[in-house]
Design an enzyme around this catalytic site. Structure first.
Site, PDB file in Angstrom:
ATOM      1  N   SER A 137      -3.051  -9.921  -7.187  1.00 53.09           N
ATOM      2  CA  SER A 137      -4.424  -9.978  -6.664  1.00 53.09           C
ATOM      3  C   SER A 137      -5.100  -8.608  -6.564  1.00 53.09           C
ATOM      4  O   SER A 137      -6.236  -8.528  -6.099  1.00 53.09           O
ATOM      5  CB  SER A 137      -4.426 -10.646  -5.293  1.00 53.09           C
ATOM      6  OG  SER A 137      -3.668  -9.877  -4.365  1.00 53.09           O
ATOM      7  N   PHE A 203      -5.250 -13.734   0.884  1.00 51.50           N
ATOM      8  CA  PHE A 203      -4.099 -14.309   1.582  1.00 51.50           C
ATOM      9  C   PHE A 203      -3.340 -15.359   0.764  1.00 51.50           C
ATOM     10  O   PHE A 203      -2.116 -15.333   0.666  1.00 51.50           O
ATOM     11  CB  PHE A 203      -4.588 -14.923   2.898  1.00 51.50           C
ATOM     12  CG  PHE A 203      -3.567 -15.698   3.672  1.00 51.50           C
ATOM     13  CD1 PHE A 203      -2.584 -15.038   4.405  1.00 51.50           C
ATOM     14  CD2 PHE A 203      -3.585 -17.086   3.692  1.00 51.50           C
ATOM     15  CE1 PHE A 203      -1.634 -15.750   5.134  1.00 51.50           C
ATOM     16  CE2 PHE A 203      -2.647 -17.807   4.416  1.00 51.50           C
ATOM     17  CZ  PHE A 203      -1.665 -17.138   5.136  1.00 51.50           C
ATOM     18  N   SER A 216      -2.928  -2.987   3.219  1.00 51.82           N
ATOM     19  CA  SER A 216      -3.899  -4.057   3.393  1.00 51.82           C
ATOM     20  C   SER A 216      -4.371  -4.186   4.846  1.00 51.82           C
ATOM     21  O   SER A 216      -3.672  -3.806   5.779  1.00 51.82           O
ATOM     22  CB  SER A 216      -3.242  -5.372   2.944  1.00 51.82           C
ATOM     23  OG  SER A 216      -3.991  -6.495   3.322  1.00 51.82           O
ATOM     24  N   GLY A 269       9.357   3.174  -5.124  1.00 52.64           N
ATOM     25  CA  GLY A 269      10.449   2.229  -5.202  1.00 52.64           C
ATOM     26  C   GLY A 269       9.937   0.816  -5.087  1.00 52.64           C
ATOM     27  O   GLY A 269       8.725   0.576  -5.050  1.00 52.64           O
ATOM     28  N   ILE A 271       9.783  -2.426  -2.813  1.00 57.33           N
ATOM     29  CA  ILE A 271       9.946  -2.949  -1.459  1.00 57.33           C
ATOM     30  C   ILE A 271      10.598  -4.331  -1.551  1.00 57.33           C
ATOM     31  O   ILE A 271      10.057  -5.233  -2.213  1.00 57.33           O
ATOM     32  CB  ILE A 271       8.596  -3.049  -0.738  1.00 57.33           C
ATOM     33  CG1 ILE A 271       7.920  -1.681  -0.667  1.00 57.33           C
ATOM     34  CG2 ILE A 271       8.771  -3.631   0.661  1.00 57.33           C
ATOM     35  CD1 ILE A 271       6.444  -1.740  -0.270  1.00 57.33           C
ATOM     36  N   TYR A 472     -18.155  -3.003   4.432  1.00 53.47           N
ATOM     37  CA  TYR A 472     -17.720  -3.693   3.219  1.00 53.47           C
ATOM     38  C   TYR A 472     -18.972  -4.070   2.423  1.00 53.47           C
ATOM     39  O   TYR A 472     -19.758  -4.919   2.851  1.00 53.47           O
ATOM     40  CB  TYR A 472     -16.939  -4.944   3.633  1.00 53.47           C
ATOM     41  CG  TYR A 472     -16.133  -5.627   2.567  1.00 53.47           C
ATOM     42  CD1 TYR A 472     -16.752  -6.339   1.543  1.00 53.47           C
ATOM     43  CD2 TYR A 472     -14.739  -5.603   2.588  1.00 53.47           C
ATOM     44  CE1 TYR A 472     -16.014  -6.999   0.579  1.00 53.47           C
ATOM     45  CE2 TYR A 472     -13.985  -6.257   1.634  1.00 53.47           C
ATOM     46  CZ  TYR A 472     -14.636  -6.960   0.630  1.00 53.47           C
ATOM     47  OH  TYR A 472     -13.892  -7.616  -0.322  1.00 53.47           O
TER      48      TYR A 472
END
Length: 552
Positions: A137, A203, A216, A269, A271, A472
């Site tokens: 996403s 989500f 996020s 790396g 996660i 935003y």
């Protein structure tokens, strides 16, 4: 979780429609000169795409199959295209053009941390590139392989690591595998009476590991904190071994390794697991709608709420252009609804002195016991009233709750009609909010004028902090006929981003850096800051095998 469309947002068969929103067509016609009734463009069929063959040496393929089994090593063309990019407007435009210069050569799906380690070991031995993949996403260019990358590229899809492993009910901490999607995470936590409380727009189609890798924020971050606050401990597979940070509430052990991993976009790396703070499911959850006479009044109210003893979960207020757009997306109203709306607007004009074209819609969320919610609503109501606002009840809030994850589908709908739409978000101190808002509006509308196009720019405050907030911005424009849509998009996007950093705001609040925002990184964190980040990546991954080219 099913993969998203290769050419757009979300699942096949799910799309935005204007047909049940009678006011939207006339609104878009007025603002962009666009007739919504007719789609003018469409993505090509998958069969029409020209795809390069995968470059996967037999020895590497055998090593990968040994790590995860042959069934979990895919060179399927559709699989490779789905994993090639994220969902930024640039990604979508190029996908629809069939512009796919560099795909992953293989998609690998490990089942656990040991298999992730085995895949990374095989990749390093073959000098291959590994790009961790959650839900796909990303809208900041965090997933695409560099166009000039000649080494084999592995997309490491973590979707099988999707379990809540343990909940420490005393400490309210949960150990969770990083590949879990938002709905699956909440389903498992809710079954035990808990919630993570992290609900970004993405989500439905994003994962815990992706949230951490991009820093996020969610819609309820006012109460639960953003993912940096939620994440307490980490397990990360790195080229030099397993990186582990303990889930302690605080520590004084030098520069924070946990913070280094947060926002690292796969460059340090992979996660595999996080220990996150969880909370008991609230007894009551309400989102209430409010109206303010102006955006300035709404911002002042949000600032005063942040400075008060109120404890809310959502603080959101739209400017007048976004409010008008929101009203235009309403479904067909009943006769009773129309009469109620007419009575309300008459009251606002005549009794409260509202100018309806300046009116701003706000949503504020409350969670907790019934008495706590009632107390908080009363306290917030006084602040709202002090700034000339009016409570309009739970109806608009319920509608917001229903629509909150559907917004990204609108971009595909507009692209089908030849119109790009995108977002840029930023954070700044309260004292700079109005300055940044005005500067971005001037920059965005200036870019529209420079291009000679009809455009629309709107904004909302989405997250409040004690010392500042996130603004935003959403913009759309109708490109010049025959012009390069991406080139014109870059003019608008660049103007907005530059206005952020020129006015003391961050290059992004929660959408990460990737490649999309990297040009502004030095202006945001200074040249020595960039040098520190470069040194960190070079020290952790000297062979540039982990998602190279992102952030810096």
């Amino acid at each position: 979780m099913a993969a998203m469309k290769w050419w757009g947002w979300g699942l096949d068969g799910v799309e935005f429609t204007h047909e049940d929103k009678p006011e939207l067509g006339p609104f878009i016609k007025q603002q962009l000169g666009l007739d919504l009734a007719r789609a003018t463009e469409a993505p090509p069929t998958f069969a029409e795409l020209e795809l390069a063959e995968p470059s996967l040496p037999a020895e590497l393929r055998a090593a990968l199959e040994g790590a995860v089994s042959a069934e979990q090593v895919s060179v399927d063309p559709l699989d490779r295209v789905v994993h090639a990019r994220g969902k930024s407007i640039r990604d979508l435009i190029r996908q629809r053009r069939g512009d796919l210069p560099r795909l992953p050569d293989v998609v690998v799906r490990p089942a656990d941390e040991d298999e992730v380690t085995a895949v990374l070991t095989a990749a390093l031995a073959a000098d291959a590139v590994v790009i961790p993949f959650g839900g796909g996403s990303s809208i900041s260019g965090s997933l695409e392989p560099p166009a000039d990358e000649t080494r084999p590229v592995i997309s490491l899809d973590l979707g099988r690591l999707d379990r809540v492993l343990e909940i420490d009910t005393v400490s309210r901490l949960a150990r969770v595998q990083a590949g879990v999607f938002g709905p699956r995470l909440e389903e498992q936590l809710n079954a035990r009476g808990y919630t993570c409380g992290h609900f970004p727009d993405s989500f439905t189609h994003s994962t815990l590991g992706g949230w951490i890798a991009t820093r996020s924020s969610g819609m309820q971050s006012d109460r639960y904190g953003d993912i940096a606050d939620v994440t307490r401990g980490l397990r990360v597979v790195t080229p030099t071994g397993m990186l582990i940070t303990q889930p302690v509430p605080s520590a004084s052990n030098g520069p924070s390794v946990r913070e280094m991993v947060l926002g690292s976009e796969g460059r340090l790396g992979v996660i595999t697991e996080a220990t996150i703070q969880v909370r008991r499911l609230p007894e009551e959850r309400r989102i209430i709608g409010y109206l303010f006479p102006t955006f300035a009044a709404g911002l002042a109210a949000m600032r005063d709420i942040a400075d008060s003893e109120c404890q809310v979960s959502v603080t959101r207020v739209s400017d007048a252009p976004e409010t008008q757009f929101s009203f235009a997306t309403r479904k067909a109203q009943s006769t009773g609804d129309k009469l109620q709306w007419k009575a309300l607007t008459t009251y606002l004009r005549r009794r409260l002195g509202f100018q309806l074209d300046q009116m701003c819609l706000s949503f504020i969320g409350y969670e907790g016991s019934e008495s706590h919610v009632a107390e908080q609503r009363k306290a917030v109501g006084k602040i709202v009233k002090r700034h000339g606002g009016l409570t309009v009840g739970s109806g608009p809030g319920a509608l917001y709750d229903q629509k909150k994850f559907d917004t990204p589908y609108i971009r595909d709908f507009l692209l089908d009609r030849g119109v790009p739409a995108d977002v840029s978000e930023t954070a700044m101190p309260w004292s700079r909010l109005s300055t940044v808002y005005d500067a971005v509006n001037a920059a965005g509308h200036g870019a529209f004028a420079k291009l000679g196009v009809q455009g629309y720019l709107m904004c909302h405050l989405s997250h409040s902090y004690h010392g500042g907030a996130c603004l935003y911005f959403t913009f759309a424009f109708r490109p010049t006929p025959g012009a390069d849509m991406l080139a014109q998009y870059d003019v608008v996007k660049s103007a907005i981003q530059q206005a952020f950093v020129d006015n003391g705001a961050s290059l992004s609040h929660h959408h990460a850096v990737g490649t999309e925002h990297a040009p502004w990184l030095e202006q945001d964190i200074s040249a020595p800051g960039v040098a520190l980040v470069q040194a960190l990546f070079a020290g952790a991954d000297p062979g540039r095998n982990l998602n190279p080219g992102k952030i810096v």
